[in-house]
Design a protein around this motif. Structure first.
Motif, PDB file in Angstrom:
ATOM      1  N   TRP A  27      10.960   5.113  -7.921  1.00 10.08           N
ATOM      2  CA  TRP A  27      12.133   4.243  -7.807  1.00 10.08           C
ATOM      3  C   TRP A  27      12.052   3.062  -8.772  1.00 10.08           C
ATOM      4  O   TRP A  27      13.077   2.550  -9.226  1.00 10.08           O
ATOM      5  N   SER A  28      10.846   2.601  -9.086  1.00 12.94           N
ATOM      6  CA  SER A  28      10.692   1.451  -9.984  1.00 12.94           C
ATOM      7  C   SER A  28      10.818   1.848 -11.446  1.00 12.94           C
ATOM      8  O   SER A  28      11.418   1.120 -12.247  1.00 12.94           O
ATOM      9  N   LEU A  67       9.369   7.831   0.789  1.00 10.33           N
ATOM     10  CA  LEU A  67       9.401   6.512   1.438  1.00 10.33           C
ATOM     11  C   LEU A  67       9.770   6.632   2.907  1.00 10.33           C
ATOM     12  O   LEU A  67       9.200   5.936   3.763  1.00 10.33           O
ATOM     13  N   ILE A  75       7.549   4.661  -4.450  1.00 13.65           N
ATOM     14  CA  ILE A  75       7.828   3.334  -5.014  1.00 13.65           C
ATOM     15  C   ILE A  75       7.817   3.378  -6.536  1.00 13.65           C
ATOM     16  O   ILE A  75       8.694   2.800  -7.208  1.00 13.65           O
ATOM     17  N   LYS A 130       3.560   7.043  -0.264  1.00 11.10           N
ATOM     18  CA  LYS A 130       4.415   5.857  -0.306  1.00 11.10           C
ATOM     19  C   LYS A 130       4.494   5.283  -1.717  1.00 11.10           C
ATOM     20  O   LYS A 130       5.585   4.999  -2.229  1.00 11.10           O
ATOM     21  N   TRP A 131       3.348   5.135  -2.372  1.00  5.78           N
ATOM     22  CA  TRP A 131       3.348   4.541  -3.705  1.00  5.78           C
ATOM     23  C   TRP A 131       3.952   5.462  -4.752  1.00  5.78           C
ATOM     24  O   TRP A 131       4.520   4.996  -5.742  1.00  5.78           O
TER      25      TRP A 131
END
Length: 220
Positions: free
Chosen positions: A163-164, A214, A160, A156-157
């Motif tokens: 995407w960040s 995700l 993230i 998950k991270w």
């Protein structure tokens, strides 16, 4: 429930990379078929043998969580490997391009703004740090699973972070390319054009992988 119906329902319930998902479903089908063959050899009718094999294998709701955990880890490993490989390649590729672009490099580098070196350094740090995290995630979701209690969070991270960080690196790249007063654009210099195409392809793959990470982590 017959084996074909069970396997079809299992496939619909799972979410993950097509290759690993197909392998898990085929593995389940083969296991069920072997059990049904053994039961049929003992004298049961084929229909009854398949139904009994399905009952012994377990309900879909019981099987899906463990399968989904494996698919979630597989999605993270794929993205981690992509980050570990693509980001250093991108940094190295552009380092070579900048040695020849722009062609009037002396005049441009002398006239570059004060912030240019800082922005360039931060871009390299962000890219290499993200690549390093991809490598750590690859290890954590491989051999490291014996020590990590919640590998889903690693996947998950990873999604993230990609995407960040990607919009930031894209923005810095554009600023460095077009914000330093360069008269010659990247669209007219062949090595820069090729580098842009490779970089865009990597970005697309990274976003696709991050989105899948995700999605499967929510499913898990």
């Amino acid at each position: 429930m017959r084996i074909d119906d069970y396997v079809a329902e299992l496939g619909k319930a799972l979410c993950g990379p097509p290759g690993p998902k197909h392998d898990l479903v085929v593995e389940a089908r083969d296991s069920l078929a072997d059990t049904a063959d053994a039961l049929e050899a003992e004298g049961l009718a084929r229909d009854e043998a398949e139904r009994l094999a399905v009952r012994e294998f377990g309900a879909i709701t019981e099987i899906v969580p463990s399968y989904q955990r494996e698919l979630t880890a597989a999605a993270g490993r794929r993205l981690g490997l992509l980050m570990l490989i693509s980001l250093p390649i991108t940094v190295l590729m552009w380092s070579v391009v900048w040695r020849f672009y722009p062609t009037n490099s002396l005049a441009v580098w002398v006239a570059r703004p004060d912030w240019y070196d800082t922005a360039s350094r931060w871009l390299d740090i962000l890219q290499l740090s993200t690549g390093l995290y991809g490598g750590l995630s690859l290890f954590a979701l491989g051999r490291g699973t014996r020590w990590i209690r919640r590998p889903r969070l690693v996947t998950k991270w990873l999604g993230i972070i990609v995407w960040s960080m990607l919009p930031v690196t894209v923005g810095l790249g554009l600023v460095l390319s077009y914000g330093a007063g360069m008269q010659e654009t990247a669209q007219t210099f062949l090595p820069a054009v090729l580098a842009n195409l490779v970089t865009a392809a990597f970005w697309g793959l990274q976003l696709y992988g991050a989105t899948r990470c995700l999605r499967v982590s929510r499913t898990a």
